[in-house]
Write an enzyme that holds these catalytic residues in place. Structure first.
Site, short mmCIF file in Angstrom:
data_model
loop_
_atom_site.label_atom_id
_atom_site.label_comp_id
_atom_site.label_asym_id
_atom_site.label_seq_id
_atom_site.Cartn_x
_atom_site.Cartn_y
_atom_site.Cartn_z
N GLU A 1 -6.24 -10.81 -0.68
CA GLU A 1 -7.06 -10.48 0.51
C GLU A 1 -8.54 -10.37 0.14
O GLU A 1 -9.22 -9.41 0.54
CB GLU A 1 -6.58 -9.17 1.16
CG GLU A 1 -5.09 -9.13 1.46
CD GLU A 1 -4.62 -7.87 2.18
OE1 GLU A 1 -5.47 -7.11 2.69
OE2 GLU A 1 -3.40 -7.68 2.24
N ASN B 1 2.07 -5.48 -3.00
CA ASN B 1 0.66 -5.78 -2.67
C ASN B 1 -0.11 -4.48 -2.46
O ASN B 1 0.37 -3.57 -1.78
CB ASN B 1 0.65 -6.60 -1.37
CG ASN B 1 -0.68 -7.25 -1.06
OD1 ASN B 1 -1.25 -7.93 -1.90
ND2 ASN B 1 -1.17 -7.06 0.16
N ASP C 1 -12.32 -10.21 -0.08
CA ASP C 1 -13.56 -10.24 0.69
C ASP C 1 -14.55 -9.29 0.01
O ASP C 1 -14.14 -8.45 -0.79
CB ASP C 1 -13.38 -9.95 2.20
CG ASP C 1 -12.72 -8.62 2.54
OD1 ASP C 1 -12.56 -7.77 1.65
OD2 ASP C 1 -12.36 -8.44 3.73
N GLU D 1 0.79 -1.25 0.00
CA GLU D 1 0.00 0.00 0.00
C GLU D 1 0.82 1.29 0.00
O GLU D 1 0.54 2.19 0.79
CB GLU D 1 -0.96 0.01 1.21
CG GLU D 1 -1.91 -1.17 1.23
CD GLU D 1 -2.83 -1.19 2.46
OE1 GLU D 1 -2.60 -0.42 3.40
OE2 GLU D 1 -3.76 -2.01 2.47
C1 XIL Z 1 -6.02 -6.03 8.90
C2 XIL Z 1 -6.36 -7.19 9.83
O1 XIL Z 1 -7.32 -8.01 9.20
C3 XIL Z 1 -6.87 -6.67 11.15
O2 XIL Z 1 -7.03 -7.74 12.08
C4 XIL Z 1 -5.90 -5.63 11.73
O3 XIL Z 1 -6.46 -5.07 12.90
C5 XIL Z 1 -5.63 -4.54 10.72
O4 XIL Z 1 -5.14 -5.12 9.52
N1 XIL Z 1 -4.94 -4.53 4.11
C6 XIL Z 1 -3.92 -5.34 4.55
C7 XIL Z 1 -4.10 -6.17 5.76
O5 XIL Z 1 -2.89 -5.45 3.86
O6 XIL Z 1 -2.90 -6.37 6.47
C8 XIL Z 1 -5.16 -5.60 6.69
O7 XIL Z 1 -5.39 -6.53 7.73
C9 XIL Z 1 -6.43 -5.30 5.91
C10 XIL Z 1 -6.17 -4.29 4.82
#
Ligand code: XIL
Length: 339
Positions: free
Chosen positions: A252, A183, A254, A134
């Site tokens: 990731e 990523n 969802d 990011e």
């Molecule tokens: C999130 C986790 O799911 C949470 O448990 C934590 O509190 C914060 O981070 N992008 C990412 C992940 O790359 O590492 C993040 O994960 C969600 C957004």
């Protein structure tokens, strides 16, 4: 019926999930879902810097080591997540930088040491490393740099844009066999043009041409049914990396939606979301399936009760494949049928 991981094995695709180490080997149903459904795992939090080095110089690898050995016992490959990120940094680091006791020169040395410590510790045990996470600007960020990185990013603002390529060089020295990934989110599937996706692509192309060891791009895939998304566009955004010799992954996935917050099952407020949620998962997986350089499809959260979504996006939920009772949802059977 067969698990997602088993169904994807013949086509050499790995299906994964983000694992919460507060639940693995603690909650039996959760643990058996992780063990049986998935062929790759990502630590949701325990490889982040705040967990690895809560006190400067005192390394805490125990929870991540536990996940790595769980994965080895279950023939799962591990995605390491993540070495350079602006969130979940240790307090001693952010405080030291903001009160001036850590200079930029020292910060650079501290980051280099961190990458050698962590990637070195797991050397040989990580399939894909999310080296940097990011750093590119979104449309709403006020200070984009000419190459598209976020000028306000903690690392970029203190150490300059070159720090991202340096992180890959250091990670490669520390673990020469891991596939090193950049990523990010909002870099694939958005309808119409997407300047962020194009900036990441142009940066990867230019640093590859300079010999920087970057072998993959991770598309996070955090979708929301209220925003536009096109599976065909995602497929194009993934496919173009093949010409650079760069692999891709969905890292990731969802799909969140507004939910009845008083309902423990997180029932969508808009009944159409019952269809949109599995449909967008289906479109994401199909895009990955259509691109031979797409190595893995990882979901972010084993079940709706465990998902990060309700805690971060007010009023939203229903984002994963299993409901709050860990029962499979339509999204689960849809992905099963795709494989
Ligand atoms: C999130 C986790 O799911 C949470 O448990 C934590 O509190 C914060 O981070 N992008 C990412 C992940 O790359 O590492 C993040 O994960 C969600 C957004």
């Amino acid at each position: 019926a067969d698990s997602l991981g088993a169904l994807a094995a013949p086509i050499n695709l790995r299906i994964g999930n983000a694992v919460n180490m507060d639940k693995l080997n603690v909650d039996a149903t959760y643990t058996s879902l992780v063990a049986n459904q998935y062929s790759t795992v990502t630590p949701e939090n325990v490889m982040k810097w705040e967990v690895i080095e809560p006190t400067q110089g005192q390394l805490n690898f125990a929870p991540a080591d536990q996940l790595v050995s769980f994965a080895q016992q279950h023939n799962q490959l591990v995605r390491g997540h993540t070495l350079l990120w602006h969130n979940q940094l240790p307090g001693w680091l952010t405080t030291g930088v903001s009160n001036g006791t850590i200079s930029n020169a020292q910060l650079r040395d501290i980051l280099k040491r961190h990458i050698f410590d962590e990637a070195g510790h797991f050397r040989g045990k990580i399939w894909q490393w999310d080296v940097a996470n990011e750093v590119f600007a979104n449309a709403w960020d006020p200070n984009p740099l000419p190459n598209g990185m976020n000028g306000d990013n903690f690392w970029v603002s203190h150490l300059g844009v070159g720090i991202v390529a340096d992180a890959f060089r250091w990670a490669h020295q520390a673990d020469p066999h891991a596939l090193l990934f950049y990523n990010d989110f909002n870099i694939g599937g958005e309808d119409g043009t997407n300047a962020k996706a194009d900036a990441v692509y142009a940066w990867v192309k230019s640093v590859r041409a300079q010999g920087v060891p970057i072998q993959g791009v991770g598309n996070q895939g955090h979708l929301d049914t209220q925003y536009g998304f096109s599976g065909a566009k995602l497929q194009d955004d993934l496919a173009r990396y093949a010409s650079l010799g760069v692999k891709v992954a969905i890292t990731e996935a969802d799909v969140r939606t507004f939910v009845e917050t008083t309902d423990s099952l997180q029932t969508p407020t808009d009944s159409l979301a019952q269809f949109a949620q599995p449909f967008e998962f289906d479109q994401m997986l199909k895009a990955c399936l259509a691109v031979s350089s797409c190595l893995s499809f990882t979901i972010w959260g084993v079940d709706d009760a465990d998902s990060w979504v309700p805690g971060v996006f007010t009023g939203e939920g229903y984002a994963t494949l299993h409901d709050t009772n860990l029962q499979p949802k339509t999204a689960y059977t849809t992905l099963q049928q795709d494989l």
